[in-house]
Write a protein that holds these residues in place. Structure first.
Motif, PDB file in Angstrom:
ATOM      1  N   GLN A  38      -2.800  -2.989 -10.735  1.00  0.00           N
ATOM      2  CA  GLN A  38      -2.885  -4.397 -11.123  1.00  0.00           C
ATOM      3  C   GLN A  38      -2.298  -4.634 -12.513  1.00  0.00           C
ATOM      4  N   ALA A  39      -2.251  -3.588 -13.309  1.00  0.00           N
ATOM      5  CA  ALA A  39      -1.641  -3.683 -14.632  1.00  0.00           C
ATOM      6  C   ALA A  39      -0.139  -3.412 -14.593  1.00  0.00           C
ATOM      7  N   GLY A  40       0.384  -3.097 -13.422  1.00  0.00           N
ATOM      8  CA  GLY A  40       1.816  -2.920 -13.271  1.00  0.00           C
ATOM      9  C   GLY A  40       2.316  -1.491 -13.323  1.00  0.00           C
ATOM     10  N   ALA A  41       1.426  -0.500 -13.240  1.00  0.00           N
ATOM     11  CA  ALA A  41       1.847   0.899 -13.288  1.00  0.00           C
ATOM     12  C   ALA A  41       2.513   1.286 -11.975  1.00  0.00           C
ATOM     13  N   ARG A  42       3.755   1.740 -12.053  1.00  0.00           N
ATOM     14  CA  ARG A  42       4.498   2.071 -10.845  1.00  0.00           C
ATOM     15  C   ARG A  42       3.893   3.267 -10.114  1.00  0.00           C
ATOM     16  N   TRP A  43       3.364   4.232 -10.850  1.00  0.00           N
ATOM     17  CA  TRP A  43       2.780   5.401 -10.198  1.00  0.00           C
ATOM     18  C   TRP A  43       1.582   4.995  -9.337  1.00  0.00           C
ATOM     19  N   ALA A  44       0.827   3.985  -9.811  1.00  0.00           N
ATOM     20  CA  ALA A  44      -0.346   3.540  -9.065  1.00  0.00           C
ATOM     21  C   ALA A  44       0.066   2.799  -7.795  1.00  0.00           C
ATOM     22  N   ASN A  45       1.114   1.976  -7.893  1.00  0.00           N
ATOM     23  CA  ASN A  45       1.631   1.321  -6.699  1.00  0.00           C
ATOM     24  C   ASN A  45       2.113   2.352  -5.687  1.00  0.00           C
ATOM     25  N   ALA A  46       2.777   3.391  -6.188  1.00  0.00           N
ATOM     26  CA  ALA A  46       3.253   4.452  -5.298  1.00  0.00           C
ATOM     27  C   ALA A  46       2.085   5.156  -4.626  1.00  0.00           C
ATOM     28  N   ARG A  47       0.988   5.361  -5.347  1.00  0.00           N
ATOM     29  CA  ARG A  47      -0.184   6.024  -4.755  1.00  0.00           C
ATOM     30  C   ARG A  47      -0.785   5.160  -3.650  1.00  0.00           C
ATOM     31  N   VAL A  79       1.324  -7.274  -0.188  1.00  0.00           N
ATOM     32  CA  VAL A  79       0.133  -6.658  -0.792  1.00  0.00           C
ATOM     33  C   VAL A  79       0.264  -6.635  -2.307  1.00  0.00           C
ATOM     34  N   PHE A  80       1.389  -6.151  -2.803  1.00  0.00           N
ATOM     35  CA  PHE A  80       1.567  -6.046  -4.252  1.00  0.00           C
ATOM     36  C   PHE A  80       1.677  -7.424  -4.902  1.00  0.00           C
ATOM     37  N   LEU A  83      -1.881  -8.499  -5.329  1.00  0.00           N
ATOM     38  CA  LEU A  83      -2.763  -7.449  -5.840  1.00  0.00           C
ATOM     39  C   LEU A  83      -3.620  -7.920  -7.002  1.00  0.00           C
ATOM     40  N   ALA A  84      -3.067  -8.755  -7.863  1.00  0.00           N
ATOM     41  CA  ALA A  84      -3.814  -9.183  -9.047  1.00  0.00           C
ATOM     42  C   ALA A  84      -5.090  -9.926  -8.677  1.00  0.00           C
ATOM     43  N   ALA A  85      -5.080 -10.598  -7.537  1.00  0.00           N
ATOM     44  CA  ALA A  85      -6.242 -11.384  -7.128  1.00  0.00           C
ATOM     45  C   ALA A  85      -7.230 -10.588  -6.288  1.00  0.00           C
ATOM     46  N   PHE A  96      -7.892  -5.279   3.659  1.00  0.00           N
ATOM     47  CA  PHE A  96      -6.963  -6.257   3.090  1.00  0.00           C
ATOM     48  C   PHE A  96      -5.528  -5.939   3.516  1.00  0.00           C
ATOM     49  N   VAL A  97      -5.140  -4.674   3.419  1.00  0.00           N
ATOM     50  CA  VAL A  97      -3.786  -4.252   3.797  1.00  0.00           C
ATOM     51  C   VAL A  97      -3.554  -4.485   5.286  1.00  0.00           C
ATOM     52  N   PHE A  98      -4.511  -4.097   6.125  1.00  0.00           N
ATOM     53  CA  PHE A  98      -4.312  -4.241   7.563  1.00  0.00           C
ATOM     54  C   PHE A  98      -4.395  -5.692   8.023  1.00  0.00           C
ATOM     55  N   THR A  99      -5.117  -6.517   7.296  1.00  0.00           N
ATOM     56  CA  THR A  99      -5.116  -7.936   7.624  1.00  0.00           C
ATOM     57  C   THR A  99      -3.723  -8.524   7.436  1.00  0.00           C
TER      58      THR A  99
END
Length: 215
Positions: A38-47, A79-80, A83-85, A96-99
Motif C-alpha cells: 500500500q506504500a508502493g513497495a514493488r517487492w511487496a506487490n510482487a509477493r 487489485v493494485f 489496494l490503498a482502500a 477480495f482478489v477472487f471477487t
C-alpha cells in the motif's frame, strides 16, 4: 456476487497444471507485506502477485477464460489500483482478489456470449496441493469424465466447486466471492458432492447439465 445475465452458467470446466504456489504468509507477515504494498513497495506487490496469481489463473482457465494469463494481469491491475482502500487480513484479501477475478471473468464470458473450448484436466500433473474431500469425489474418473462430471453441475454448484478445488478457497471466502451466505455455499457444495458421488456410483457421467442449483 449475482450473475443475473447467466454469463457464467455455460462456461466449461478447464484445468491446467500449475507449479505449486508459495506457502501463504502468516497473519503478521501478511500485514507487513500489505502495508508495504500500500506504500508502493514493488517487492511487496510482487509477493502478493506470486502468492495469488497462480490460483487466479487456474480458476480463470477452469471457468473458460480464453486468455487467462492476460485476464489475470487485468485482475491484478484492478487489485493494485484498489489496494490503498483495502482493509483486512490474508483471508479477506484472497476473497477480495477472487471477487475481482469472478467479475472480470463474468465480463469476458458475457462479451463472448458462447462457450469456450474444453481442455483436458490432468490431475496427475496438478501438484498445487494434496487431494481434498471434494477432489476425492472425482478421483476414480478419467480426465474427460471428471471434467464432464463437474461441468454437468448446476451453475451455482459448479462455481462453488471450482472456487473450492481450483481457487483453494474456504467456504467463507467462496461466500464472499459469490455474495452468498456461508450456509448457502455449504448447501451447494453438499448437493454438488452428492450429485457427483451418485453419478460415480452409477458408473456413468452425466449427459446433460442439471438446472437444480438455486438456493
Amino acid at each position: 456476487m449475482a450473475d443475473p445475465d447467466g454469463a457464467l452458467a455455460g462456461a466449461p470446466l478447464r484445468v491446467e497444471h500449475l507449479p505449486r504456489a508459495p506457502a501463504p504468509v502468516g497473519a503478521e507477515q501478511f500485514a507487513s507485506v500489505l502495508a508495504a504494498a500500500q506504500a508502493g513497495a514493488r517487492w511487496a506487490n510482487a509477493r502478493l502477485w506470486n502468492d495469488h496469481a497462480p490460483a487466479v489463473a487456474a480458476f480463470l482457465r477452469a471457468r473458460g477464460s480464453r486468455e487467462p494469463d492476460d485476464l489475470t494481469s487485468e485482475v491484478f491491475l484492478a487489485v493494485f489500483d484498489r489496494l490503498a482502500a483495502f482493509r483486512g487480513g490474508a483471508a479477506e484479501f484472497r476473497a477480495f482478489v477472487f471477487t475481482i477475478a469472478y467479475r472480470r471473468l463474468a465480463d469476458e464470458l458475457r462479451r463472448r456470449g458462447r462457450r469456450g473450448d474444453h481442455e483436458e484436466w490432468r490431475p496427475e500433473l496438478d501438484a498445487r496441493r494434496a487431494p481434498s474431500a471434494e477432489e476425492e469425489a472425482v478421483d476414480r474418473l478419467g480426465d474427460r469424465a471428471a471434467r464432464d462430471l463437474i461441468d454437468s453441475l448446476a451453475p451455482d454448484q459448479r462455481d462453488v466447486m471450482v472456487l473450492r478445488i481450483v481457487g483453494d478457497l474456504t467456504v467463507e471466502q467462496v461466500a464472499a466471492v459469490l455474495g452468498k451466505r456461508p450456509g448457502a455455499v455449504k448447501a451447494l457444495q453438499r448437493r454438488a458432492l452428492e450429485s457427483m458421488r451418485r453419478k460415480i456410483a452409477q458408473g456413468r457421467t452425466p449427459a446433460r447439465r442439471s438446472v437444480d442449483g438455486r438456493e
